[in-house]
Design a protein around this motif. Structure first.
Motif, mmCIF file in Angstrom:
data_model
loop_
_atom_site.group_PDB
_atom_site.id
_atom_site.type_symbol
_atom_site.label_atom_id
_atom_site.label_comp_id
_atom_site.label_asym_id
_atom_site.label_seq_id
_atom_site.Cartn_x
_atom_site.Cartn_y
_atom_site.Cartn_z
ATOM 1 N N ARG A 16 6.062 0.495 -24.215
ATOM 2 C CA ARG A 16 6.934 -0.453 -23.534
ATOM 3 C C ARG A 16 7.219 0.041 -22.129
ATOM 4 O O ARG A 16 7.746 1.124 -21.942
ATOM 5 N N TYR A 17 6.867 -0.768 -21.181
ATOM 6 C CA TYR A 17 7.113 -0.454 -19.782
ATOM 7 C C TYR A 17 8.393 -1.143 -19.338
ATOM 8 O O TYR A 17 8.767 -2.172 -19.882
ATOM 9 N N ILE A 18 9.007 -0.586 -18.300
ATOM 10 C CA ILE A 18 10.131 -1.299 -17.710
ATOM 11 C C ILE A 18 9.563 -2.480 -16.934
ATOM 12 O O ILE A 18 8.372 -2.524 -16.624
ATOM 13 N N SER A 19 10.403 -3.438 -16.619
ATOM 14 C CA SER A 19 9.923 -4.638 -15.923
ATOM 15 C C SER A 19 9.461 -4.283 -14.516
ATOM 16 O O SER A 19 9.865 -3.273 -13.941
ATOM 17 N N ARG A 20 8.654 -5.154 -13.961
ATOM 18 C CA ARG A 20 8.162 -4.962 -12.605
ATOM 19 C C ARG A 20 9.321 -4.955 -11.610
ATOM 20 O O ARG A 20 9.364 -4.136 -10.696
ATOM 21 N N ALA A 21 10.261 -5.859 -11.803
ATOM 22 C CA ALA A 21 11.413 -5.930 -10.899
ATOM 23 C C ALA A 21 12.244 -4.654 -10.975
ATOM 24 O O ALA A 21 12.706 -4.134 -9.951
ATOM 25 N N HIS A 22 12.414 -4.127 -12.188
ATOM 26 C CA HIS A 22 13.179 -2.895 -12.359
ATOM 27 C C HIS A 22 12.442 -1.719 -11.731
ATOM 28 O O HIS A 22 13.055 -0.837 -11.120
ATOM 29 N N MET A 71 3.304 3.735 -1.312
ATOM 30 C CA MET A 71 4.545 3.441 -2.027
ATOM 31 C C MET A 71 5.038 2.044 -1.667
ATOM 32 O O MET A 71 5.452 1.278 -2.543
ATOM 33 N N SER A 72 4.966 1.688 -0.390
ATOM 34 C CA SER A 72 5.383 0.352 0.051
ATOM 35 C C SER A 72 4.507 -0.722 -0.587
ATOM 36 O O SER A 72 5.000 -1.753 -1.040
ATOM 37 N N GLU A 73 3.214 -0.466 -0.634
ATOM 38 C CA GLU A 73 2.285 -1.400 -1.263
ATOM 39 C C GLU A 73 2.612 -1.582 -2.738
ATOM 40 O O GLU A 73 2.555 -2.696 -3.275
ATOM 41 N N THR A 74 2.976 -0.504 -3.395
ATOM 42 C CA THR A 74 3.323 -0.571 -4.813
ATOM 43 C C THR A 74 4.573 -1.411 -5.015
ATOM 44 O O THR A 74 4.624 -2.257 -5.912
ATOM 45 N N ILE A 75 5.582 -1.189 -4.187
ATOM 46 C CA ILE A 75 6.815 -1.977 -4.293
ATOM 47 C C ILE A 75 6.503 -3.455 -4.060
ATOM 48 O O ILE A 75 7.001 -4.326 -4.790
ATOM 49 N N LEU A 76 5.667 -3.754 -3.062
ATOM 50 C CA LEU A 76 5.268 -5.147 -2.808
ATOM 51 C C LEU A 76 4.542 -5.742 -4.008
ATOM 52 O O LEU A 76 4.796 -6.880 -4.399
ATOM 53 N N ASN A 126 11.297 13.587 -11.494
ATOM 54 C CA ASN A 126 12.356 13.077 -12.377
ATOM 55 C C ASN A 126 12.140 11.609 -12.697
ATOM 56 O O ASN A 126 12.345 11.182 -13.833
ATOM 57 N N GLU A 127 11.709 10.842 -11.710
ATOM 58 C CA GLU A 127 11.454 9.418 -11.929
ATOM 59 C C GLU A 127 10.296 9.215 -12.901
ATOM 60 O O GLU A 127 10.358 8.379 -13.789
ATOM 61 N N VAL A 128 9.242 9.993 -12.742
ATOM 62 C CA VAL A 128 8.080 9.873 -13.632
ATOM 63 C C VAL A 128 8.469 10.229 -15.069
ATOM 64 O O VAL A 128 8.064 9.559 -16.017
ATOM 65 N N GLU A 135 1.241 2.281 -15.611
ATOM 66 C CA GLU A 135 0.378 3.431 -15.324
ATOM 67 C C GLU A 135 -0.026 3.530 -13.851
ATOM 68 O O GLU A 135 -0.113 4.617 -13.306
ATOM 69 N N ARG A 136 -0.250 2.424 -13.187
ATOM 70 C CA ARG A 136 -0.618 2.471 -11.764
ATOM 71 C C ARG A 136 0.533 3.057 -10.943
ATOM 72 O O ARG A 136 0.329 3.912 -10.090
ATOM 73 N N THR A 137 1.727 2.591 -11.221
ATOM 74 C CA THR A 137 2.911 3.094 -10.517
ATOM 75 C C THR A 137 3.110 4.570 -10.811
ATOM 76 O O THR A 137 3.378 5.372 -9.918
ATOM 77 N N ARG A 138 2.948 4.929 -12.062
ATOM 78 C CA ARG A 138 3.083 6.320 -12.478
ATOM 79 C C ARG A 138 2.051 7.208 -11.774
ATOM 80 O O ARG A 138 2.367 8.304 -11.335
ATOM 81 N N ALA A 139 0.829 6.703 -11.632
ATOM 82 C CA ALA A 139 -0.229 7.476 -10.963
ATOM 83 C C ALA A 139 0.113 7.688 -9.489
ATOM 84 O O ALA A 139 -0.101 8.781 -8.955
ATOM 85 N N ILE A 140 0.640 6.674 -8.836
ATOM 86 C CA ILE A 140 1.005 6.805 -7.419
ATOM 87 C C ILE A 140 2.157 7.785 -7.258
ATOM 88 O O ILE A 140 2.145 8.639 -6.365
#
Length: 165
Positions: A16-22, A71-76, A126-128, A135-140
């Motif tokens: 279970r992943y957290i939501s994209r918005a979160h 990081m900005s691209e990921t947030i977008l 700590n965030e990871v 997984e993409r966000t985690r990898a970045i």
């Protein structure tokens, strides 16, 4: 989730992943810290005379900027709005006064960058560990934490060279 179970449970995107918005909301302060870190590097670079120490710090900057862009691209991509850094006050890091004795940069500045990198890398780790990002966000995030470690290594080498100079 236990870090040792993550590779097993995440095969094929299970879990279970957290939501994209979160995720976008949680990445916002990390991106802001990243921008503050870049401003700290730039503030120190502005005060350094031309020479090898300045060149060594300048060599780190393209990578730092690329990590911020990623990081900005990921947030977008998560549907958020990344911080631009335009309204931020340069020098978010409190730097000690420069000691221009003997015409060399102050070791205090390099130490301040080391502390900032240590804090930044710790915040990413700590965030990871605390949140189940996609997984993409985690990898970045993991890549940026490793890049922070590499910059810390370069700063430690620079500090050692400055001490012997």
């Amino acid at each position: 989730m236990f870090p040792s179970l993550r590779p097993i449970l995440n095969k094929g995107g299970a879990g279970r992943y957290i939501s994209r918005a979160h995720s976008a909301e949680r990445l916002q302060p990390i991106a802001e810290r990243h921008i503050d870190l870049m401003y700290a590097y730039e503030a120190i670079l502005d005060g350094l005379p031309a020479g090898l120490p300045k060149e060594r710090l300048e060599a780190l900057m393209p990578y730092l900027r690329t990590e911020i862009a990623k990081m900005s691209e990921t947030i977008l991509s998560l549907g958020g709005t990344p911080p631009s850094g335009v309204r931020r006050v340069p020098g978010g890091l409190d730097l000690p006064e420069a000691d221009s004795a003997a015409g060399r940069p102050a070791l205090d500045h390099v130490d301040a960058l080391l502390d900032a990198e240590r804090d930044f890398g710790g915040a990413i780790r700590n965030e990871v560990d605390a949140v189940h990002h996609q997984e993409r966000t985690r990898a970045i995030l993991t890549h940026n934490a490793e890049a922070s470690d590499a910059r810390r290594g370069a700063l430690r080498d620079l500090a050692a060279d400055l001490q012997t100079a």
